[in-house]
Design a protein around this motif. Structure first.
Motif, short mmCIF file in Angstrom:
data_model
loop_
_atom_site.label_atom_id
_atom_site.label_comp_id
_atom_site.label_asym_id
_atom_site.label_seq_id
_atom_site.Cartn_x
_atom_site.Cartn_y
_atom_site.Cartn_z
N UNK A 9 0.86 -1.18 0.00
CA UNK A 9 0.00 0.00 0.00
C UNK A 9 0.90 1.23 0.00
N UNK A 10 0.33 2.35 -0.38
CA UNK A 10 1.13 3.57 -0.41
C UNK A 10 0.32 4.76 -0.86
N UNK A 11 1.03 5.87 -0.98
CA UNK A 11 0.43 7.14 -1.36
C UNK A 11 1.39 7.92 -2.24
N UNK A 12 0.85 8.60 -3.22
CA UNK A 12 1.58 9.59 -4.01
C UNK A 12 0.75 10.86 -3.91
N UNK A 13 1.34 11.90 -3.31
CA UNK A 13 0.61 13.15 -3.09
C UNK A 13 1.39 14.33 -3.66
N UNK A 14 0.67 15.26 -4.25
CA UNK A 14 1.25 16.51 -4.72
C UNK A 14 0.99 17.57 -3.66
N UNK A 15 2.00 18.36 -3.36
CA UNK A 15 1.93 19.37 -2.30
C UNK A 15 2.00 20.77 -2.91
N UNK A 16 1.12 21.65 -2.46
CA UNK A 16 1.17 23.08 -2.78
C UNK A 16 1.06 23.83 -1.47
N UNK A 17 1.96 24.81 -1.27
CA UNK A 17 1.92 25.56 -0.03
C UNK A 17 2.98 26.63 0.03
N UNK A 18 3.51 26.84 1.23
CA UNK A 18 4.53 27.86 1.46
C UNK A 18 5.69 27.25 2.24
N UNK A 19 6.84 27.88 2.09
CA UNK A 19 8.02 27.54 2.88
C UNK A 19 8.55 28.83 3.48
N UNK A 20 8.71 28.84 4.80
CA UNK A 20 9.27 30.00 5.49
C UNK A 20 10.71 29.69 5.86
N UNK A 21 11.61 30.56 5.41
CA UNK A 21 13.03 30.42 5.68
C UNK A 21 13.46 31.50 6.67
N UNK A 22 14.65 31.36 7.21
CA UNK A 22 15.19 32.33 8.16
C UNK A 22 15.43 33.67 7.45
N UNK A 23 14.76 34.73 7.90
CA UNK A 23 14.89 36.04 7.24
C UNK A 23 16.30 36.61 7.40
N UNK A 24 17.04 36.20 8.42
CA UNK A 24 18.43 36.65 8.56
C UNK A 24 19.31 36.08 7.45
N UNK A 25 18.95 34.92 6.91
CA UNK A 25 19.72 34.28 5.84
C UNK A 25 19.19 34.64 4.45
N UNK A 26 17.86 34.82 4.32
CA UNK A 26 17.24 34.97 3.02
C UNK A 26 16.66 36.35 2.76
N UNK A 27 16.66 37.24 3.75
CA UNK A 27 16.13 38.59 3.57
C UNK A 27 14.68 38.57 3.13
N UNK A 28 14.36 39.36 2.13
CA UNK A 28 12.98 39.45 1.66
C UNK A 28 12.54 38.24 0.83
N UNK A 29 13.44 37.30 0.58
CA UNK A 29 13.10 36.07 -0.15
C UNK A 29 12.78 34.93 0.81
N UNK A 30 12.42 35.26 2.05
CA UNK A 30 12.24 34.24 3.09
C UNK A 30 10.87 33.56 3.08
N UNK A 31 9.89 34.09 2.36
CA UNK A 31 8.56 33.45 2.25
C UNK A 31 8.40 32.99 0.81
N UNK A 32 8.54 31.70 0.59
CA UNK A 32 8.56 31.16 -0.77
C UNK A 32 7.36 30.27 -1.05
N UNK A 33 6.90 30.29 -2.29
CA UNK A 33 5.89 29.33 -2.74
C UNK A 33 6.55 27.95 -2.75
N UNK A 34 5.84 26.93 -2.26
CA UNK A 34 6.40 25.58 -2.17
C UNK A 34 5.54 24.60 -2.96
#
Length: 175
Positions: free
Chosen positions: A13-38
């Motif tokens: 048995x198993x699952x194959x799923x497609x994911x749509x969402x967001x990824x939040x990264x550390x703003x100190x490392x990524x600046x204004x690119x820290x909220x990304x579509x995932x």
């Protein structure tokens, strides 16, 4: 003596799923690119008598911004392998799960004005996730998941985090 394996598709048995969402990264490392579509593909499979499933997940994230005529793009990609425990209650279409394992993450930042300059690195770390599937009918999955990943990368001599927190909806197939 010949050892014969008697493996049938109905034993799995198993699952194959497609994911749509967001990824939040550390703003100190990524600046204004820290909220990304995932986006991603999450796969798990097991023999029906196993208590846990094997998990293989591919995820990506992306964001862009233009500042003073320079276009900045930030992206990550993850290849995650590990295990996932899915609770299946007899007679219920709701199946909660948790998982975790090893994460292989690549982070990239591009700057484009007259020329394009790309900075990237790869890191190895961990991932953890949890959520719930609703299996509608026999095979159609609808679900929610939250995920955390961690892997350090170095760009321009600066150590930073390419992992982050993910949240999203899943659509997929159960067999």
């Amino acid at each position: 003596m010949l050892l014969a394996l008697n493996v049938h598709a109905s034993d799995w048995s198993g699952n194959v799923n497609f994911l749509l969402g967001t990824k939040s990264l550390d703003s100190n490392d990524w600046g204004s690119l820290d909220e990304q579509a995932a986006f991603g593909i999450l796969v798990d499979f097991k023999q029906k008598n196993w208590p846990i499933s094997m998990a293989i997940d591919l995820l990506g994230s992306y964001d862009e911004e233009t500042i003073s005529g320079t276009k900045f793009e930030g992206s990550t990609s993850e290849f995650d392998i590990g295990i996932r425990k899915i609770w299946e209650v007899s007679g219920s279409s709701i199946r909660p799960f948790i998982g975790g394992g090893i994460a292989f993450i690549r982070g990239e930042i591009k700057a484009s004005a007259f020329n394009t300059v790309t900075f990237d690195d790869n890191g190895t770390g961990i991932w953890l996730n949890g959520g719930v599937y609703w299996t509608l009918g026999q095979h159609f999955n609808l679900g929610l998941q939250a995920r955390y990943s961690q892997a350090e990368i170095t760009i321009l001599g600066v150590d930073g985090e390419a992992g982050g927190t993910h949240a999203g909806i899943m659509l997929g197939y159960h067999w």
